[in-house]
Design an enzyme around this catalytic site. Structure first.
Site, PDB file in Angstrom:
ATOM      1  N   ALA A   1       0.807  -1.215   0.000  1.00 13.10           N
ATOM      2  CA  ALA A   1       0.000   0.000   0.000  1.00 13.10           C
ATOM      3  C   ALA A   1       0.838   1.262   0.000  1.00 13.10           C
ATOM      4  CB  ALA A   1      -0.953  -0.002   1.192  1.00 13.10           C
ATOM      5  N   THR A   2       2.034   1.227   0.569  1.00 16.08           N
ATOM      6  CA  THR A   2       2.886   2.421   0.530  1.00 16.08           C
ATOM      7  C   THR A   2       3.222   2.778  -0.911  1.00 16.08           C
ATOM      8  OG1 THR A   2       3.842   2.118   2.728  1.00 16.08           O
ATOM      9  CG2 THR A   2       5.157   3.341   1.129  1.00 16.08           C
TER      10      THR A   2
ATOM     11  N   SER B   1      -2.849  -3.734   0.651  1.00 19.33           N
ATOM     12  CA  SER B   1      -1.617  -4.413   1.055  1.00 19.33           C
ATOM     13  C   SER B   1      -1.985  -5.782   1.605  1.00 19.33           C
ATOM     14  CB  SER B   1      -0.882  -3.593   2.123  1.00 19.33           C
ATOM     15  OG  SER B   1       0.461  -3.995   2.240  1.00 19.33           O
ATOM     16  N   ALA B   2      -1.469  -6.850   0.986  1.00 20.13           N
ATOM     17  CA  ALA B   2      -1.925  -8.204   1.307  1.00 20.13           C
ATOM     18  C   ALA B   2      -1.624  -8.629   2.735  1.00 20.13           C
ATOM     19  CB  ALA B   2      -1.303  -9.197   0.327  1.00 20.13           C
ATOM     20  N   HIS B   3      -0.499  -8.180   3.297  1.00 22.11           N
ATOM     21  CA  HIS B   3      -0.134  -8.685   4.621  1.00 22.11           C
ATOM     22  C   HIS B   3      -1.024  -8.149   5.728  1.00 22.11           C
ATOM     23  CE1 HIS B   3       2.107  -5.358   6.750  1.00 22.11           C
ATOM     24  NE2 HIS B   3       2.083  -4.848   5.541  1.00 22.11           N
TER      25      HIS B   3
ATOM     26  N   CYS C   1       5.034   1.937  11.273  1.00 21.77           N
ATOM     27  CA  CYS C   1       5.814   2.701  10.304  1.00 21.77           C
ATOM     28  C   CYS C   1       6.406   3.948  10.926  1.00 21.77           C
ATOM     29  CB  CYS C   1       4.950   3.104   9.124  1.00 21.77           C
ATOM     30  SG  CYS C   1       4.889   1.816   7.905  1.00 21.77           S
TER      31      CYS C   1
END
Length: 425
Positions: free
Chosen positions: A117-118, A243-245, A370
Site C-alpha cells: 500500500a505504501t 496491502s496483502a499482509h 511505520c
C-alpha cells in the site's frame, strides 16, 4: 461496573502500516519458550500474546498452500510468452487479478500490482500530479505517513495541499471536504479505516461529493480490505490502495485500483523498465505472492460476517475488563464507527514507554509501526486533541484470527497489573 464499548450494529467488520521488525514488539530470541507450544501454529511465537494485527497478520495456511506451487514447479515468469511455464504463470496472475477486481467491484484491467500500500499510495498521489502538474490536493491530518509523506513531496513539487483536521473522535465530515474544494483541486485522499484508532471514515459520501465536483478520490484501504465492504463503483472511488499482509496474505505484494473509465484516471509511472502493468509499474511480477493475495482476500470476504462479529465481542470484552479494573482509562476514537478488531486506549498517570517495556510478553503497539522510529507521541492521537503526555500513554490493541477469549483475558490482566505498578512508582 463494566463499561462496554459501544458497537456499530451496521458494521460488517470491523487500522495502516507497512510494518517493520522481524519479531513482534516485546519478543526476544533470548526469551524462554513459555506458554502453549501450539501458539506458534496459531500465528504467534511461543509465550507471546499477539494483539498487533494492524501492524501485520500471520500468513494463513490456506494462502500458503495456494502459493506453494508457484514457488516450486510453476516458477515461470508471466512475461515469458514463448513457453508453457510462462503461460501458466501469466494465467495465474490474470486469474488472481480478476478475483481481486471482483472483490472490489472493479474491472480486472483496473488492478495494478505493487509491492504494497505504501507504493500504491505513492503511485496514486505522485502519479496523478506527475501526469498533470500543479493544482491542489486535500487530505487529512490523521492519515498514515504513506499518504502524508507523498503529500509533503507534492508540496515540494509545487502542489498546494490542504490537510483537514479531524474531530476529537477522529472523524472527518464530508462537509469539511466540500468546503475545502477549489476550482483547481485535482485529488482528495481520505483513508477508509485508520490504522491506529480504527475509525471508519464516510468514504462513500466523500466519494460522491468528489464525483459531483469532478475531483478524483483516493482511499488508502489497507486496514479496511477484508474487514468492511469496499465497492469502488458504489463508493465513487477512483484510486484505492491495498496491502496483502494486512489481511493474512504475504508481505511484499499489494495493489492499486486505477479507474479506467467514467472517468478515466491517468497516472505517470514512478518507475520504468519493461512496461509491466500497463506501463504503470515495471518489474517482474511475483506470481506466488499475487496468487496468495487473491486467496487471502477471498477468504476474508467469505468469513467476514462471522469473524468480524467474533472480534467485536472480544474487543468489547477487552474494553470492559480494562475500564472496570482501572480508573483514568480513555477510549481513543469513535466508540461505534471503528473496526471491529481495534481498541486504542489511553491510560492516565503512566509513562507510555515504561508501560510498553513492562509488557514484554504482549505484542501490542503504541501507534503505527511505520512511525515507530519517530520520537514523540502519535500524530493521529494529537490530531484528536489529546495532550502529548496522554497520547504517549496510549496502547493500540489489534485483534485477529488468533485472538481468543483466553488471550483477551490474559492481556487485560497483564495490562491492568502493569498500569497499577507504573502508577505506584
Amino acid at each position: 461496573m463494566d463499561k462496554p464499548l459501544c458497537s456499530n450494529s451496521t458494521e460488517a467488520a470491523g487500522p495502516r502500516d507497512e510494518d517493520a521488525g522481524a519479531l513482534p514488539l516485546g519478543y526476544s530470541r533470548r526469551m524462554p519458550p513459555t506458554g502453549d507450544p501450539r501458539e506458534a501454529s496459531e500465528g504467534r511465537p511461543p509465550g507471546i500474546l499477539y494483539l498487533d494485527h494492524h501492524a501485520t497478520t500471520p500468513l494463513d495456511s490456506r494462502v500458503l498452500d495456494a502459493m506453494l506451487p508457484y514457488l516450486r514447479e510453476e516458477f515461470g515468469n508471466p512475461a515469458s510468452t514463448s513457453h508453457a511455464l510462462g503461460w501458466s504463470a501469466e494465467a495465474a496472475v490474470e486469474d488472481a487479478r480478476e478475483r481481486i477486481a471482483r472483490a472490489l467491484g472493479a474491472r480486472p484491467s483496473e488492478v495494478v500490482f505493487t509491492s504494497g500500500a505504501t507504493e500504491s499510495n505513492n503511485l496514486a498521489l505522485l502519479g496523478l500530479f506527475g501526469a498533470a502538474g500543479g493544482g491542489h490536493a486535500i487530505s487529512v491530518e490523521s492519515e498514515h505517513p504513506a499518504v502524508l509523506d507523498p503529500c509533503a513531496q507534492l508540496e515540494r513539487l509545487g502542489v498546494e495541499v490542504t490537510r483537514l483536521p479531524v474531530s476529537h473522535q477522529g472523524l472527518i465530515e464530508p462537509e469539511a471536504v466540500e468546503a475545502a474544494l477549489r476550482d483547481d483541486t485535482r485529488l482528495v485522499s481520505v483513508m477508509a479505516a485508520n490504522n491506529e484508532i480504527g475509525v471508519l471514515q464516510p468514504i462513500d459520501r466523500i466519494g460522491a461529493l468528489c464525483r459531483a465536483r469532478g475531483v478524483f478520490f483516493h482511499t488508502d484501504a489497507a486496514q479496511a480490505a477484508g474487514r468492511i465492504e469496499l465497492d469502488v463503483q458504489a463508493g465513487a472511488i477512483d484510486l484505492l490502495s491495498l496491502s496483502a499482509h494486512k489481511f493474512y496474505g504475504p508481505k511484499g505484494i499489494g495493489a492499486l485500483f486505477v479507474r479506467g473509465r467514467d472517468p478515466r484516471v491517468r497516472l505517470e509511472p514512478r518507475q520504468w523498465g519493461g512496461g509491466h502493468e500497463r506501463g504503470l509499474r515495471s518489474g517482474t511480477l511475483p506470481v506466488a505472492q499475487i496468487v496468495g493475495m487473491a486467496k487471502a482476500l477471498e477468504l476474508c470476504l467469505e468469513e467476514r460476517e462471522a469473524e468480524q462479529g467474533r472480534l467485536l465481542g472480544l474487543r468489547d470484552r477487552l474494553w470492559a475488563r480494562l475500564s472496570a479494573d482501572l480508573e483514568g482509562v480513555r477510549l481513543n476514537g469513535h466508540p461505534e464507527l471503528r473496526l471491529a478488531g481495534n481498541l486504542n486506549v489511553a491510560f492516565e498517570g503512566v509513562d507510555g514507554e515504561r508501560l510498553i517495556l513492562a509488557l514484554p510478553g504482549l505484542a501490542i503497539s503504541s501507534g503505527s509501526a511505520c512511525a515507530s522510529a519517530t520520537p514523540g507521541p502519535s500524530h493521529v492521537l494529537t490530531a484528536l486533541g489529546l495532550p502529548r503526555a496522554l497520547a504517549s500513554a496510549s496502547l493500540r490493541f489489534g485483534l485477529g484470527r488468533s485472538t481468543t477469549e483466553a488471550v483477551v483475558d490474559q492481556a487485560a490482566e497483564r495490562v491492568v497489573e502493569a498500569v497499577r505498578k507504573e502508577r505506584s512508582v
